[in-house]
Design a protein around this motif. Sequence first.
Motif, mmCIF file in Angstrom:
data_model
loop_
_atom_site.group_PDB
_atom_site.id
_atom_site.type_symbol
_atom_site.label_atom_id
_atom_site.label_comp_id
_atom_site.label_asym_id
_atom_site.label_seq_id
_atom_site.Cartn_x
_atom_site.Cartn_y
_atom_site.Cartn_z
ATOM 1 N N GLY A 2 0.828 -1.204 0.000
ATOM 2 C CA GLY A 2 0.000 0.000 0.000
ATOM 3 C C GLY A 2 0.859 1.249 0.000
ATOM 4 O O GLY A 2 0.565 2.217 -0.684
ATOM 5 N N VAL A 3 1.929 1.200 0.768
ATOM 6 C CA VAL A 3 2.840 2.354 0.833
ATOM 7 C C VAL A 3 3.465 2.602 -0.531
ATOM 8 O O VAL A 3 3.469 3.724 -1.045
ATOM 9 C CB VAL A 3 3.929 2.114 1.892
ATOM 10 C CG1 VAL A 3 4.954 3.232 1.861
ATOM 11 C CG2 VAL A 3 3.306 2.019 3.271
ATOM 12 N N TRP A 4 3.961 1.536 -1.103
ATOM 13 C CA TRP A 4 4.600 1.685 -2.422
ATOM 14 C C TRP A 4 3.593 2.131 -3.484
ATOM 15 O O TRP A 4 3.839 3.067 -4.243
ATOM 16 C CB TRP A 4 5.230 0.353 -2.845
ATOM 17 C CG TRP A 4 6.589 0.150 -2.282
ATOM 18 C CD1 TRP A 4 6.927 -0.600 -1.197
ATOM 19 C CD2 TRP A 4 7.817 0.703 -2.767
ATOM 20 N NE1 TRP A 4 8.268 -0.543 -0.976
ATOM 21 C CE2 TRP A 4 8.853 0.246 -1.928
ATOM 22 C CE3 TRP A 4 8.134 1.543 -3.823
ATOM 23 C CZ2 TRP A 4 10.174 0.600 -2.104
ATOM 24 C CZ3 TRP A 4 9.464 1.896 -4.006
ATOM 25 C CH2 TRP A 4 10.455 1.429 -3.146
ATOM 26 N N GLY A 5 2.465 1.406 -3.530
ATOM 27 C CA GLY A 5 1.457 1.743 -4.537
ATOM 28 C C GLY A 5 0.955 3.157 -4.366
ATOM 29 O O GLY A 5 0.826 3.902 -5.334
ATOM 30 N N GLY A 6 0.693 3.526 -3.120
ATOM 31 C CA GLY A 6 0.217 4.874 -2.853
ATOM 32 C C GLY A 6 1.225 5.915 -3.276
ATOM 33 O O GLY A 6 0.874 6.954 -3.844
ATOM 34 N N ALA A 7 2.490 5.630 -3.025
ATOM 35 C CA ALA A 7 3.537 6.583 -3.403
ATOM 36 C C ALA A 7 3.596 6.743 -4.916
ATOM 37 O O ALA A 7 3.746 7.855 -5.440
ATOM 38 C CB ALA A 7 4.883 6.117 -2.861
ATOM 39 N N VAL A 8 3.463 5.624 -5.613
ATOM 40 C CA VAL A 8 3.508 5.691 -7.083
ATOM 41 C C VAL A 8 2.311 6.489 -7.605
ATOM 42 O O VAL A 8 2.450 7.367 -8.462
ATOM 43 C CB VAL A 8 3.524 4.266 -7.671
ATOM 44 C CG1 VAL A 8 3.313 4.308 -9.175
ATOM 45 C CG2 VAL A 8 4.839 3.586 -7.345
ATOM 46 N N VAL A 9 1.123 6.171 -7.083
ATOM 47 C CA VAL A 9 -0.087 6.870 -7.538
ATOM 48 C C VAL A 9 0.005 8.357 -7.206
ATOM 49 O O VAL A 9 -0.297 9.214 -8.039
ATOM 50 C CB VAL A 9 -1.339 6.248 -6.881
ATOM 51 C CG1 VAL A 9 -2.576 7.084 -7.162
ATOM 52 C CG2 VAL A 9 -1.548 4.831 -7.408
ATOM 53 N N ALA A 10 0.456 8.663 -5.990
ATOM 54 C CA ALA A 10 0.589 10.064 -5.591
ATOM 55 C C ALA A 10 1.610 10.779 -6.469
ATOM 56 O O ALA A 10 1.403 11.930 -6.871
ATOM 57 C CB ALA A 10 0.991 10.165 -4.121
ATOM 58 N N GLY A 11 2.694 10.100 -6.772
ATOM 59 C CA GLY A 11 3.719 10.696 -7.630
ATOM 60 C C GLY A 11 3.168 10.992 -9.016
ATOM 61 O O GLY A 11 3.390 12.064 -9.580
ATOM 62 N N ALA A 12 2.423 10.020 -9.554
ATOM 63 C CA ALA A 12 1.844 10.221 -10.886
ATOM 64 C C ALA A 12 0.848 11.374 -10.854
ATOM 65 O O ALA A 12 0.809 12.221 -11.759
ATOM 66 C CB ALA A 12 1.167 8.939 -11.344
ATOM 67 N N GLY A 13 0.033 11.411 -9.791
ATOM 68 C CA GLY A 13 -0.937 12.500 -9.666
ATOM 69 C C GLY A 13 -0.257 13.843 -9.554
ATOM 70 O O GLY A 13 -0.675 14.821 -10.177
ATOM 71 N N ALA A 14 0.798 13.891 -8.766
ATOM 72 C CA ALA A 14 1.541 15.138 -8.616
ATOM 73 C C ALA A 14 2.128 15.567 -9.954
ATOM 74 O O ALA A 14 2.156 16.758 -10.289
ATOM 75 C CB ALA A 14 2.639 14.976 -7.566
#
Lengths: 302, 246
Positions: A276-288
């Motif tokens: 979840g941490v990794w996936g969330g970071a990737v999704v947040a990064g893409a969103g940013a």
Amino acid sequence: MSSNCPSFFAPLALATALLVCGGPAFAQGEVDDEGSSHPTAGVITQPRVLVTDTTGDLQETEVLITNLVAARLSRFVNLKVIAQRDIKERLGLEADKQLAGCESNTTCIAELAGAFDVDLVAVSAVGRLGGTTVFTLQPVDEHGEAKARGTATVSALDDLAAAVSDVTDTAGRTVTGDEPKDVVVAAVDIAPAVTVDAGLKTPLLIGGGVAVGVGVVASAIGSLPLLAYNSADRELSSLRTTFIKDGDPAILADAADTQERAEGARRLYNNAAIYGVWGGAVVAGAGAGAVAAALLLFEDAP
Amino acid sequence: MKALPTLLAASLLLAVGACPIGEFRDSIGTSCVVDEDVCGTDYVCFINDDADDNGLCAPVADYGACDEPTYPVGAGDVASEDDAVRVESSSDVEALNGAVRVEGNLLIDDPRPVGTIDIGEDLCGLSGLQQVTGSLLISQTRLKTLDGLQGLSFVGAGIGVASNPELTDLMGLANLMRVRVPENSDSGITVVIADNDNLDNDAIAEFRAALEDRPSIVIHACGNLRARQENDDNECADILDRILGR
């Protein structure tokens, strides 16, 4: 239908071309498939101007003056300038013959305009009168009517280029009602790009923002076992200190409970939450990234 | 706009920091079996119920004159040859430095009938030791204390501390949790403190007090400085022989 879009847009999809080049191109007037204009209410929106060779008795200087006139007229964005030499290259010797000797005959010039499908023919001449050099320029339409007349006299040849430029610019202004483009730079901006971006900015902002939010929340939730583990780890260190100080066996029982919590958190994190941490970071990064793109690339769009 | 770089940096840090959790937390409270499991460095397997070998790892509060062992202790188990690991010199102590468990008997002893071995005044080199599966004999040395044995929690076949003329303190063994009776002994005694010329009753009493809540540890002291008058020398020797299986 064509537009003033740069040629590199041509291979793009029609929709893209419309988005990128739509507004400003059509603001300049209707242009048909052949590129000729249709004057409306006495105003020629984008006249095609044939610049004939300057005639006169100054030998090689005439070529330079022809080029200068063509160059100066080209600065008017609403003029489509065609040089006589272009006609020669396209149509050959026959065209040259048609052009020759036509410079002083308005009927001939009108026919010339019709023959070459231009709206105006810029006829210019240069000659000497005693110690004075005289330059004349007149754009003649397809009806043989001169749309403007300009004359300049100079006593020194050194001043001739400036005089030709002035006369040509004045004629251009008269015909187009506009300023040459290097004077009105502000009017020739890259507004089409802004128009395009307006459509993409909002979805990018919303999508990026949602992705950032979802990613951060997922990472935060995934981090909870890590936080719980760190908390238990600190508690164990504290219990160790207390046990060494007091030697109370009850402290060991508390420590055992804490160990259980720590181990549970460790397993939960390592086996599930870390994803979840990794996936969330990737999704947040893409969103940013999407938000950044929307804000940086489409900065001026509403 | 200014929040974006921060957000990106936070995401990056989050991603980089998201590594699996290791198992290197403090060992206090970890389950252990006193004669099987080795606790972390500078821990002993603490048992509350004498009938149960299961316990919890507890930190060693004090190593006396020695430094606490540092992770990793290193040598791990030391298997004895011919059923005994013999320590007769300082180099033998060094060879055991870092050992956490000795399989068999550990004999810190002078092989000669008379005399003492010089292995220093303490046993700091053995500070990582937690278990001896056989007997532990500390005899005919010039040790002044047993510091360095604070991590020792289990001895499988009795302990003898005898004939150490300079020994004055036994508290290095104060963290013992379980000492089993030797096979050929029927006395129930598990620890014999005998014939240590400088070991007074106070030191012995302090040692007893430290271990009084551990019923498996039955201490018999005889022939020491002030105890000579209280005990029959022959009886003391007999008990010592029995506990050491001699």
